[in-house]
Design an enzyme around this catalytic site. Structure first.
Site, PDB file in Angstrom:
ATOM      1  N   GLU A 248      -3.911  15.088   1.523  1.00 48.53           N
ATOM      2  CA  GLU A 248      -4.962  14.148   1.895  1.00 48.53           C
ATOM      3  C   GLU A 248      -5.912  14.888   2.830  1.00 48.53           C
ATOM      4  O   GLU A 248      -5.615  15.088   4.004  1.00 48.53           O
ATOM      5  CB  GLU A 248      -4.358  12.913   2.575  1.00 48.53           C
ATOM      6  CG  GLU A 248      -3.442  12.096   1.670  1.00 48.53           C
ATOM      7  CD  GLU A 248      -4.170  11.454   0.504  1.00 48.53           C
ATOM      8  OE1 GLU A 248      -5.419  11.345   0.566  1.00 48.53           O
ATOM      9  OE2 GLU A 248      -3.510  11.068  -0.469  1.00 48.53           O
TER      10      GLU A 248
ATOM     11  N   CYS B 287     -11.435  10.614   8.395  1.00 45.12           N
ATOM     12  CA  CYS B 287     -11.595  11.445   7.195  1.00 45.12           C
ATOM     13  C   CYS B 287     -12.545  10.817   6.179  1.00 45.12           C
ATOM     14  O   CYS B 287     -13.148  11.525   5.383  1.00 45.12           O
ATOM     15  CB  CYS B 287     -10.243  11.724   6.549  1.00 45.12           C
ATOM     16  SG  CYS B 287      -9.317  10.246   6.093  1.00 45.12           S
TER      17      CYS B 287
END
Length: 461
Positions: free
Chosen positions: A214, A248
Site C-alpha cells: 500500500e 496517502c
C-alpha cells in the site's frame, strides 16, 4: 533488537498455527471481539499517544485512527461466518459427474509493517484481516511515532499471547530487512513509500513471500467549471489539510478550470481561516509534521513558487501553515514527488482533456477526486485516468466504506484490503473437485478411438 527472542517468537507462531489453533470460526470471532474491547479500554491512551507524536487533534485521531477500526471490526464480525463457508461453483459438462467447491484457508504466519502517518489505524486495520482469515501475525510499528508504537505494543501484549500476535520494535531500516530476509513469511503487508516498497518486494522475492504494498502517489483533485464552488472548496480544504496533508490519499495538487480559479481560491482561503483560525500554527485543531527531516523537505518545496496563502512555519513546533502555491514548474521537486504535507500547488486548465498528460507525468495515483456537476466530465475522468480509488465531489471518504476495496494500481501499490478484501488478502482459495464413483465414463481413457475424438469435440465446443 534481540535476535534470539525474534527467533523464538517466529518459531512459536509457526508451531501455534501448524497445530490448528487459529482456524475455527469461534476462535477468530473471540479474538476480534477482544481486540475491539481492548482498544475501547485504552482509547484515551491511544489518543494521547497520537497527540504526543504528531499533535493530532482528538477528533481527527478518533475518526481516522479508532472509529474507522471499530467500524471495520464490526463489519468483519457480522460477515465472517458467511465468508468462511465453502463456495459451490458450477462444473463443466466435460468433468461430470462432479461437484466443485472453493475453500478459504489461512496462509500461516504473516508480517504487517505499519507507517507513521496513521500509526495505529494502518497497523491494526490489516491485522483485523489477518485475524479474520485465521493467521498468526508479527507487527512492526513505525519507529517515527514512538508513543503510538508503545501503546500498540501494550495493547497487543495484554490481549494476545506472543505465539499468536506479537509486536517487534526497532528502527525500520534494521528490523524490516532482518525479518524479511531471515524468515519465510506466508504474506507481507506493507504500508509506506514506493521506494521502501520496492526494497520490501525485492527482499521478499528471495523466499517467494507474497506481498501487499500500500504505497502512495501524486493524487490529483480536479475542479470542473460546472461545480458547487463553496461545497467543493470546503471539502477540498478538509481533505487536503486533514492530518496536515500527511495522508496517502491526500489531494496532492489541484487542477482547476481557469474560469473558476479565483473564486475557488478565495473560498479555500475562507475555509482555511474558518477551520484553523488566523494563526494555524497555534491551532489545537491542526496536526504537526512528524519529524524535523520531513519538515525540512516540505519547507524546501516552497522555493521557486508563488505563495498565494500561508507559508508560515515553526521548526520548534514542527508546524507548517496550510499553504496554497502557484506558478510551479513541472520540473519542480514538488511536482515529481508526493508532497505528503500541507502544501497545495494549483494548476489551471481550459479544457478537461488537458488534465490527462499532466496526470500521466506521475501516472497511477493512489486516489483521484473530481468535483463537478457535469456527468460527462465525471465519466471522462473515470474512463481516462488510472487510479486506485477516489470520490466524486468529496475527498478521502471512500476509505471509510468497508464494502469498497482500498489499494493502488501500478506505482501506487499491489493488492487491496478493507472488509471482505482484508479477509481475502490473508487467505488462500483452495479449489476442490469431487467426482462421484457410481459412474465412470470411458471417454478420457485410452485407447483413443475416432469415436472418442468426435465426442471430445462435441463436449469441448
Amino acid at each position: 533488537m534481540d535476535i534470539k527472542k525474534i527467533d523464538n517468537i517466529f518459531n512459536a507462531q509457526r508451531t501455534y498455527f501448524d497445530n490448528g489453533n487459529t482456524k475455527s470460526y469461534d476462535f477468530r470471532i473471540k479474538q476480534l471481539k477482544k481486540l475491539k474491547s481492548v482498544i475501547k479500554k485504552n482509547e484515551n491512551e491511544i489518543l494521547e499517544a497520537l497527540h504526543l507524536d504528531m499533535h493530532k487533534p482528538k477528533f481527527e485521531s478518533f475518526i481516522s485512527e479508532i472509529g474507522i477500526i471499530y467500524e471495520e471490526i464490526s463489519f468483519v464480525i457480522n460477515n465472517l461466518y458467511d465468508w468462511m463457508q465453502p463456495k459451490s461453483v458450477s462444473t463443466p459438462i466435460a468433468l461430470q459427474v462432479s461437484s466443485s467447491k472453493i475453500y478459504t484457508e489461512p496462509l500461516g504466519v504473516v508480517l504487517i509493517i505499519g507507517p507513521w502517518n496513521y500509526p495505529f489505524q494502518l497497523l491494526i486495520a490489516p491485522l483485523i484481516g489477518a485475524i479474520a482469515a485465521g493467521n498468526c501475525s508479527i507487527l512492526k510499528p513505525s519507529d517515527n511515532t514512538k508513543h503510538t508504537a508503545l501503546i500498540t505494543e501494550k495493547i497487543v501484549k495484554e490481549t494476545f499471547e506472543e505465539n499468536y500476535i506479537a509486536v517487534i520494535q526497532g528502527a525500520g531500516s534494521l528490523v524490516g530487512p532482518l525479518l524479511i530476509e531471515k524468515y519465510r513469511f506466508d504474506h507481507i503487508f506493507f504500508t509506506g513509500s514506493a521506494g521502501v516498497g520496492k526494497q520490501i518486494m525485492r527482499m521478499a522475492s528471495e523466499h517467494l513471500s507474497p506481498v501487499t504494498l500500500e504505497l502512495g502517489g501524486k493524487s490529483p483533485a480536479i475542479v470542473d467549471k460546472n461545480v458547487n464552488i463553496s461545497v467543493a472548496a470546503k471539502r477540498l480544504v478538509w481533505g487536503k489539510f486533514f492530518n496536515a496533508g500527511q495522508t496517502c490519499v491526500c489531494p496532492d495538487y489541484l487542477l482547476i478550470h481557469e474560469s473558476v480559479k479565483n473564486e475557488f481560491v478565495a473560498k479555500m482561503i475562507h475555509y482555511i481561516k474558518e477551520f484553523y483560525g488566523d494563526n494555524p500554527l497555534n491551532s489545537n485543531d491542526y496536526t504537526h509534521i512528524v519529524n524535523e527531516k520531513r519538515f525540512n523537505v516540505l519547507i524546501s518545496y516552497l522555493k521557486d513558487t508563488t505563495i498565494i496563502h500561508g507559508g508560515k512555519h515553526s521548526i520548534e513546533s514542527l508546524c507548517i501553515e496550510p499553504t496554497l502555491v502557484e506558478n510551479v514548474s513541472f520540473d519542480h521537486p514538488m511536482m515529481k514527488e508526493e508532497i505528503f504535507g500541507p502544501i497545495l500547488p494549483i494548476i489551471t486548465f481550459k479544457n478537461i482533456e488537458e488534465i490527462i498528460p499532466i496526470i500521466r507525468k506521475n501516472r497511477y495515483p493512489l486516489a483521484c477526486y473530481i468535483f463537478t456537476k457535469n456527468k460527462k466530465s465525471e465519466e471522462f475522468v473515470l474512463q481516462n485516468i488510472e487510479f486506485g480509488g477516489g470520490c466524486v465531489n468529496n475527498t478521502l471518504a471512500h476509505l471509510a466504506n468497508p464494502e469498497l476495496p482500498f489499494g493502488g494500481v501500478g506505482f501506487s501499490g499491489i493488492g487491496n484490503y478493507h472488509g471482505k478484501n482484508s479477509y481475502d488478502v490473508f487467505s488462500h482459495q483452495k479449489s476442490m473437485l469431487n467426482t462421484y464413483t457410481f459412474i465412470d465414463p470411458s471417454l478420457r481413457y485410452p485407447p483413443y478411438k475416432s469415436s472418442k475424438d468426435k465426442l471430445a469435440r462435441m463436449v469441448f465446443k
